[in-house]
Design an enzyme around this catalytic site. Structure first.
Site, PDB file in Angstrom:
ATOM      1  N   ASN A 147      76.133  -8.229-116.606  1.00 14.30           N
ATOM      2  CA  ASN A 147      76.504  -8.682-117.949  1.00 14.30           C
ATOM      3  C   ASN A 147      75.348  -9.316-118.715  1.00 14.30           C
ATOM      4  O   ASN A 147      75.322  -9.264-119.939  1.00 14.30           O
ATOM      5  CB  ASN A 147      77.655  -9.702-117.835  1.00 14.30           C
ATOM      6  CG  ASN A 147      77.849 -10.481-119.105  1.00 14.30           C
ATOM      7  OD1 ASN A 147      78.390  -9.965-120.082  1.00 14.30           O
ATOM      8  ND2 ASN A 147      77.382 -11.729-119.132  1.00 14.30           N
ATOM      9  N   VAL A 166      67.213 -13.240-114.860  1.00 14.76           N
ATOM     10  CA  VAL A 166      67.508 -11.902-114.346  1.00 14.76           C
ATOM     11  C   VAL A 166      66.400 -10.901-114.690  1.00 14.76           C
ATOM     12  O   VAL A 166      66.287  -9.850-114.051  1.00 14.76           O
ATOM     13  CB  VAL A 166      68.888 -11.429-114.862  1.00 14.76           C
ATOM     14  CG1 VAL A 166      69.181  -9.997-114.461  1.00 14.76           C
ATOM     15  CG2 VAL A 166      69.988 -12.355-114.327  1.00 14.76           C
ATOM     16  N   TYR A 179      67.954  -3.414-128.991  1.00  9.58           N
ATOM     17  CA  TYR A 179      69.186  -3.715-128.238  1.00  9.58           C
ATOM     18  C   TYR A 179      69.993  -2.437-128.011  1.00  9.58           C
ATOM     19  O   TYR A 179      70.460  -2.179-126.896  1.00  9.58           O
ATOM     20  CB  TYR A 179      70.003  -4.735-129.025  1.00  9.58           C
ATOM     21  CG  TYR A 179      71.286  -5.179-128.379  1.00  9.58           C
ATOM     22  CD1 TYR A 179      71.281  -6.040-127.291  1.00  9.58           C
ATOM     23  CD2 TYR A 179      72.516  -4.753-128.872  1.00  9.58           C
ATOM     24  CE1 TYR A 179      72.463  -6.463-126.709  1.00  9.58           C
ATOM     25  CE2 TYR A 179      73.709  -5.167-128.298  1.00  9.58           C
ATOM     26  CZ  TYR A 179      73.679  -6.024-127.223  1.00  9.58           C
ATOM     27  OH  TYR A 179      74.851  -6.437-126.642  1.00  9.58           O
ATOM     28  N   GLY A 198      74.690 -13.689-115.988  1.00 13.38           N
ATOM     29  CA  GLY A 198      74.863 -14.253-117.327  1.00 13.38           C
ATOM     30  C   GLY A 198      76.252 -14.801-117.569  1.00 13.38           C
ATOM     31  O   GLY A 198      76.810 -14.639-118.664  1.00 13.38           O
ATOM     32  N   SER A 253      77.421  -1.513-124.799  1.00 11.69           N
ATOM     33  CA  SER A 253      77.850  -1.951-126.141  1.00 11.69           C
ATOM     34  C   SER A 253      78.107  -0.706-126.981  1.00 11.69           C
ATOM     35  O   SER A 253      77.452   0.334-126.783  1.00 11.69           O
ATOM     36  CB  SER A 253      76.759  -2.795-126.802  1.00 11.69           C
ATOM     37  OG  SER A 253      77.049  -2.976-128.174  1.00 11.69           O
ATOM     38  N   SER A 262      77.308 -17.925-117.768  1.00 11.30           N
ATOM     39  CA  SER A 262      77.370 -19.341-118.159  1.00 11.30           C
ATOM     40  C   SER A 262      77.964 -19.561-119.543  1.00 11.30           C
ATOM     41  O   SER A 262      78.312 -20.679-119.889  1.00 11.30           O
ATOM     42  CB  SER A 262      75.970 -19.955-118.116  1.00 11.30           C
ATOM     43  OG  SER A 262      75.154 -19.361-119.107  1.00 11.30           O
ATOM     44  N   ARG A 263      78.084 -18.525-120.330  1.00 12.66           N
ATOM     45  CA  ARG A 263      78.620 -18.692-121.684  1.00 12.66           C
ATOM     46  C   ARG A 263      79.099 -17.338-122.217  1.00 12.66           C
ATOM     47  O   ARG A 263      78.837 -16.295-121.627  1.00 12.66           O
ATOM     48  CB  ARG A 263      77.557 -19.265-122.617  1.00 12.66           C
ATOM     49  CG  ARG A 263      76.293 -18.435-122.678  1.00 12.66           C
ATOM     50  CD  ARG A 263      75.414 -18.834-123.843  1.00 12.66           C
ATOM     51  NE  ARG A 263      75.046 -20.226-123.810  1.00 12.66           N
ATOM     52  CZ  ARG A 263      73.942 -20.718-123.242  1.00 12.66           C
ATOM     53  NH1 ARG A 263      73.119 -19.892-122.613  1.00 12.66           N
ATOM     54  NH2 ARG A 263      73.661 -21.999-123.264  1.00 12.66           N
ATOM     55  N   ALA A 281      68.940   0.614-127.897  1.00 13.56           N
ATOM     56  CA  ALA A 281      68.238   1.468-126.929  1.00 13.56           C
ATOM     57  C   ALA A 281      68.507   1.008-125.508  1.00 13.56           C
ATOM     58  O   ALA A 281      68.730   1.823-124.599  1.00 13.56           O
ATOM     59  CB  ALA A 281      66.736   1.442-127.215  1.00 13.56           C
ATOM     60  N   LYS A 335      71.101  -0.613-124.393  1.00 18.83           N
ATOM     61  CA  LYS A 335      72.491  -0.376-123.995  1.00 18.83           C
ATOM     62  C   LYS A 335      72.738   1.101-123.724  1.00 18.83           C
ATOM     63  O   LYS A 335      73.503   1.463-122.818  1.00 18.83           O
ATOM     64  CB  LYS A 335      73.438  -0.917-125.068  1.00 18.83           C
ATOM     65  CG  LYS A 335      73.399  -2.444-125.177  1.00 18.83           C
ATOM     66  CD  LYS A 335      73.728  -3.104-123.854  1.00 18.83           C
ATOM     67  CE  LYS A 335      73.814  -4.610-123.942  1.00 18.83           C
ATOM     68  NZ  LYS A 335      74.190  -5.255-122.664  1.00 18.83           N
TER      69      LYS A 335
END
Lengths: 250, 76
Positions: free
Chosen positions: A93, A67, A158, A16, A145, A18-19, A160, A162
């Site tokens: 990432n 991914v 999200y 990840g 996070s 690319s940005r 959960a 992390k």
């Protein structure tokens, strides 16, 4: 590469990249002189910039990959091995967030977030750690996070995923330690990147007021933590989660 | 192909389990044989995948002997 370093450039895989945060991590390792391979579903102006930069193009690889697909992860890792011969560092990432209260969250949203954030990280760790074991060295960093620890309204799925990454980090540290592989995680606080777009400006300003550092995080804050955890000298540091949040949860 | 597969496996065993001694095609790879543990089996699977492009450990049944590994490649 730093002026004092004489070591061979490392081969660093960042998913990840690319940005946003991932791009910041890619830039940091390129600035250090390392070889960097990254993947994302599609290219971006940042990727095209690196591909067109004569100073880094020969040590930068981008491949489109999803991914959350085991096959894509295998193809990406195999391509990196074929081109660069090994992988020294993996930064897991790639991640996605879908905000919304759990009572209104669709099956599809749960699947998308779980498949990329958890399963994708496991697919990559599996593919890469197998190669690292043979070399008896390597380091893996999983980007978690703070919401995986503190939670956040509207980010249950999200959060959960992390939290799951942190359990995975501790388990892999125990599993791979005898093979010279360290595994750690970074729990970033709130960054001003695309991933914080689920939060409105009022929420972001409230976070800033509660943060001792008095600001949101930048990708560079997290990239520096990545470089610390992947420093080849830090072989005694494994199974840990480094919270980089400006003191918000301290 | 068979000779090359046997060579790769025997070189791997000699590196990670030098105390295992001679490995025949029927020697069990795990307990009461070569004595590979699960991490060593994963490592062998990676070595084989890198060498031959496919991995006999990713199927439904784990290879139990060198003969099982050879059969995977010869019959593929």
């Amino acid at each position: 590469m730093s002026e004092t370093s004489t070591a061979e450039p490392r081969v660093v895989v960042i998913t990840g990249g690319s940005r946003g945060l991932g791009a910041g991590i890619v830039q940091a390792y390129l600035d250090e002189g390392d070889v960097v391979a990254t993947c994302a579903r599609s290219s971006t102006p940042e990727v095209e910039k690196w591909q067109g930069d004569a100073a880094v193009a020969d040590r930068f690889l981008f491949l489109p990959a999803d991914v959350s697909s085991s096959a894509d992860c295998a193809a990406f890792v195999n391509a990196v091995i074929e081109r660069f011969g090994r992988i020294d560092v993996l930064i897991n990432n790639a991640g996605v967030a879908r905000d919304g209260v759990i009572g209104l969250t669709s099956d599809e949203d749960i699947d998308v977030v779980v498949d990329l954030n958890i399963k994708g990280s496991l697919y990559m760790a599996r593919q890469v750690s197998r190669r690292m074991m043979v070399r008896r060295s390597g380091t893996i960093v999983n980007i978690s996070s703070v919401v995986g620890r503190s939670g956040y309204r509207g980010l249950a799925v999200y959060s959960a995923t992390k939290a799951a990454l942190e359990g995975m980090t501790r388990a892999l540290a125990r599993e791979l330690g005898t093979r010279g592989i360290t595994v750690n995680a970074i729990a970033p606080g709130y960054l001003r990147t695309e991933m914080s777009h689920g939060l409105d400006e009022e929420q972001l300003q409230q976070i800033v007021r509660r943060t001792p550092a008095g600001r949101l995080g930048d990708p560079e804050d997290i990239a520096r933590a990545c470089q610390f955890l992947t420093d080849p000298r830090n072989t005694y540091l494994t199974g840990q989660v480094l919270v980089v949040d400006g003191g918000l949860t301290g | 192909m068979q000779d090359r597969v046997e060579q790769v496996v025997r070189e791997f065993v000699a590196r990670v389990k030098p105390e295992a001694g001679e490995v025949t095609v029927e020697t069990p790879l795990y307990a009461d044989g070569v004595g590979l543990d699960s991490l060593e089996a994963a490592e062998l699977s990676a070595v084989l995948e890198d060498e031959f492009g496919t991995d006999p450990f990713q199927g439904d049944t784990m290879p139990e002997t060198l003969n099982d590994i050879v059969s995977f490649y010869v019959t593929a």
